[in-house]
Design a protein around this motif. Structure first.
Motif, PDB file in Angstrom:
ATOM      1  N   ALA A   1     -13.963 -13.383   9.357  1.00 53.65           N
ATOM      2  CA  ALA A   1     -12.976 -14.462   9.240  1.00 53.65           C
ATOM      3  C   ALA A   1     -11.748 -14.010   8.469  1.00 53.65           C
ATOM      4  O   ALA A   1     -10.601 -14.324   8.852  1.00 53.65           O
ATOM      5  N   ALA A   2     -11.959 -13.248   7.394  1.00 54.74           N
ATOM      6  CA  ALA A   2     -10.822 -12.739   6.627  1.00 54.74           C
ATOM      7  C   ALA A   2     -10.012 -11.757   7.460  1.00 54.74           C
ATOM      8  O   ALA A   2      -8.776 -11.733   7.392  1.00 54.74           O
ATOM      9  N   GLY A   3     -10.708 -10.955   8.262  1.00 51.58           N
ATOM     10  CA  GLY A   3     -10.004 -10.014   9.138  1.00 51.58           C
ATOM     11  C   GLY A   3      -9.134 -10.723  10.157  1.00 51.58           C
ATOM     12  O   GLY A   3      -8.020 -10.285  10.458  1.00 51.58           O
ATOM     13  N   ILE A   4      -9.626 -11.844  10.677  1.00 53.01           N
ATOM     14  CA  ILE A   4      -8.847 -12.611  11.655  1.00 53.01           C
ATOM     15  C   ILE A   4      -7.590 -13.188  11.001  1.00 53.01           C
ATOM     16  O   ILE A   4      -6.486 -13.126  11.576  1.00 53.01           O
ATOM     17  N   THR A   5      -7.741 -13.754   9.811  1.00 48.59           N
ATOM     18  CA  THR A   5      -6.568 -14.327   9.150  1.00 48.59           C
ATOM     19  C   THR A   5      -5.540 -13.256   8.804  1.00 48.59           C
ATOM     20  O   THR A   5      -4.331 -13.478   8.944  1.00 48.59           O
ATOM     21  N   LEU A   6      -5.989 -12.092   8.368  1.00 47.56           N
ATOM     22  CA  LEU A   6      -5.052 -11.003   8.074  1.00 47.56           C
ATOM     23  C   LEU A   6      -4.402 -10.492   9.349  1.00 47.56           C
ATOM     24  O   LEU A   6      -3.221 -10.113   9.348  1.00 47.56           O
ATOM     25  N   GLY A   7      -5.156 -10.493  10.456  1.00 45.22           N
ATOM     26  CA  GLY A   7      -4.573 -10.095  11.733  1.00 45.22           C
ATOM     27  C   GLY A   7      -3.487 -11.061  12.179  1.00 45.22           C
ATOM     28  O   GLY A   7      -2.436 -10.647  12.691  1.00 45.22           O
ATOM     29  N   LEU A   8      -3.726 -12.362  11.968  1.00 46.03           N
ATOM     30  CA  LEU A   8      -2.706 -13.358  12.297  1.00 46.03           C
ATOM     31  C   LEU A   8      -1.469 -13.179  11.432  1.00 46.03           C
ATOM     32  O   LEU A   8      -0.336 -13.347  11.895  1.00 46.03           O
ATOM     33  N   ALA A   9      -1.689 -12.828  10.164  1.00 45.83           N
ATOM     34  CA  ALA A   9      -0.550 -12.603   9.271  1.00 45.83           C
ATOM     35  C   ALA A   9       0.281 -11.415   9.742  1.00 45.83           C
ATOM     36  O   ALA A   9       1.520 -11.465   9.761  1.00 45.83           O
TER      37      ALA A   9
END
Length: 417
Positions: free
Chosen positions: A218-226
């Motif tokens: 989940a953290a990886g997805i949010t950082l990818g969106l950023a």
């Protein structure tokens, strides 16, 4: 002469290496047994991380038989074992071939399976001959494309038929999936002699704090969106929103280490949170008789990793359809829920993982046939939710009441009579 049936693959990117995280996962079933047991390690070398992990797991009364790889001289392996000291040398026996080994409670293939389907099946068939009643066979296969000729597919099939646990180990080169297979049933009484299993799904941050793999993703997805927002709109500060959300999202999936009470009569909380109700009721889905149900509400600030309240064997698992009412309300009893049914020495115990207003995803990692130690992680629920524990009402006395705060795996919520 029968040699190790496990094989190692070599290609442009080199052999499949089994590092420390994968090695610990392979020897989990050996390491978690607290009673004297016999282990069989097949396909070892002096530098094998799996051999090191198996030796580290030895307890007084244990024995470990080691079969070297075809390319390893048994004398070299014996010299390595002797160099570990008298305590290890007295418990570890190196044999020249698999044919010299005796049946064991845990059999471990030290090298990943990388051959064809037929070769993998032959390897498994060869190793099952050395399994004692109720024993576990632990094997691994690479998950990287092009690193296996069908062995992974065969292990997946065997896991569906005989699996009592599987773990994906990403911190390996290449990543591997570890399968634990049991071909003859084990009694629920054995669970009481087990320690909670090592779970590579929890990524360590500190010695006492881990993050579940769901949180890493989940953290990886949010950082990818950023990162995507920064590329698409470089002059905008919009990227800060997902970037700043990464830490709290990961924190939601925190997985702290817990000290599980050693009292065999203790029933521990299955989750962190606040006790909503303690009541006696009937539920024909789980059998005749009266049940003692302890319901715990998990807010978004609580740890959402679920733990087994008792030591037992998973004998059933099913999901009931329903709604998504706020988990604090009585109507949440009819929400979508996953039920894990455990056979124990004291009777049937059921853990219900219920969704809530926000929670829509239940993760359950303990297949039917798996043995769970008291306090062992077996799943989680994403975001606010509720966890209920059903105990035989005539066999247990509650020790908590509505409004009490409990800690999963640590707080004693009831005691067997």
């Amino acid at each position: 002469m029968t040699q190790s049936p496990a094989v190692r693959v070599t290609g442009r990117s080199g052999p499949v290496r089994v590092g420390e995280p994968a090695a610990r996962t392979l020897v989990t079933e050996f390491a978690r047994r607290n009673d004297p047991k016999a282990g069989l390690l097949v396909g070892a070398t002096p530098t094998s991380a799996v051999l090191a992990a198996a030796i580290e797991a030895l307890l007084p009364g244990d024995t470990l038989t080691v079969v070297p790889t075809p390319a390893t001289a048994p004398a070299d392996l014996r010299e390595h074992v002797t160099a570990q000291g008298r305590w290890v040398a007295d418990r570890v026996r190196v044999v020249d071939s698999l044919a010299e080994a005796d049946p064991a409670e845990v059999v471990i293939a030290a090298e990943p399976l990388t051959g064809t389907v037929e070769e993998a099946r032959a390897t498994i068939d060869g190793l099952t001959k050395y399994l004692a009643d109720g024993a576990v066979l632990s094997l691994a296969a690479p998950v990287a494309p092009g690193r296996t000729g069908g062995a992974a597919a065969e292990l997946e099939r065997q896991g569906a038929l005989h699996g009592v646990g599987t773990d994906l180990v990403l911190r390996n080169s290449p990543p591997v999936r570890v399968y634990r297979l049991r071909f003859t049933p084990a009694g629920a009484a054995l669970a009481a002699r087990l320690a909670p299993a090592h779970r590579p799904s929890s990524v360590p941050l500190t010695r006492n704090m881990h993050i579940d793999s769901n949180g890493v993703a989940a953290a990886g997805i949010t950082l990818g969106l950023a990162a995507l927002a920064r590329v698409v709109r470089p002059k905008s500060k919009l990227w800060l929103l997902p970037a700043l959300a990464a830490a709290p999202v990961a924190a939601f999936f925190r997985d702290p280490q817990r000290d599980v009470p050693e009292d065999p009569s203790a029933v521990v909380a299955s989750a962190d949170g606040q006790v909503l109700s303690v009541q006696r009721l009937h539920d024909e889905r789980f059998g005749d008789g009266e049940w003692l149900r302890v319901a715990v509400f998990l807010s978004v600030l609580d740890v959402h990793v679920n733990r087994s309240p008792v030591a037992g064997k998973v004998v059933d698992y099913f999901v009931a359809d329903g709604g998504f009412v706020n988990a604090m309300k009585p109507a949440a009893e009819h929400n979508v829920a996953a039920y894990t049914v455990l056979e124990t020495e004291h009777g049937t115990v059921v853990v219900a993982q219920r969704t809530g207003l926000i929670a829509r995803r239940i993760v359950q990692r303990a297949p039917v046939g798996a043995l769970l130690a008291r306090g062992e992680r077996f799943g989680l629920i994403r975001f606010g939710s509720r966890t209920d524990v059903y105990l035989p009402a005539d066999a247990a006395d509650p020790l908590v009441g509505p409004g009490d705060k409990v800690v999963g795996g640590a707080t004693v919520i009831a005691r067997w009579r």
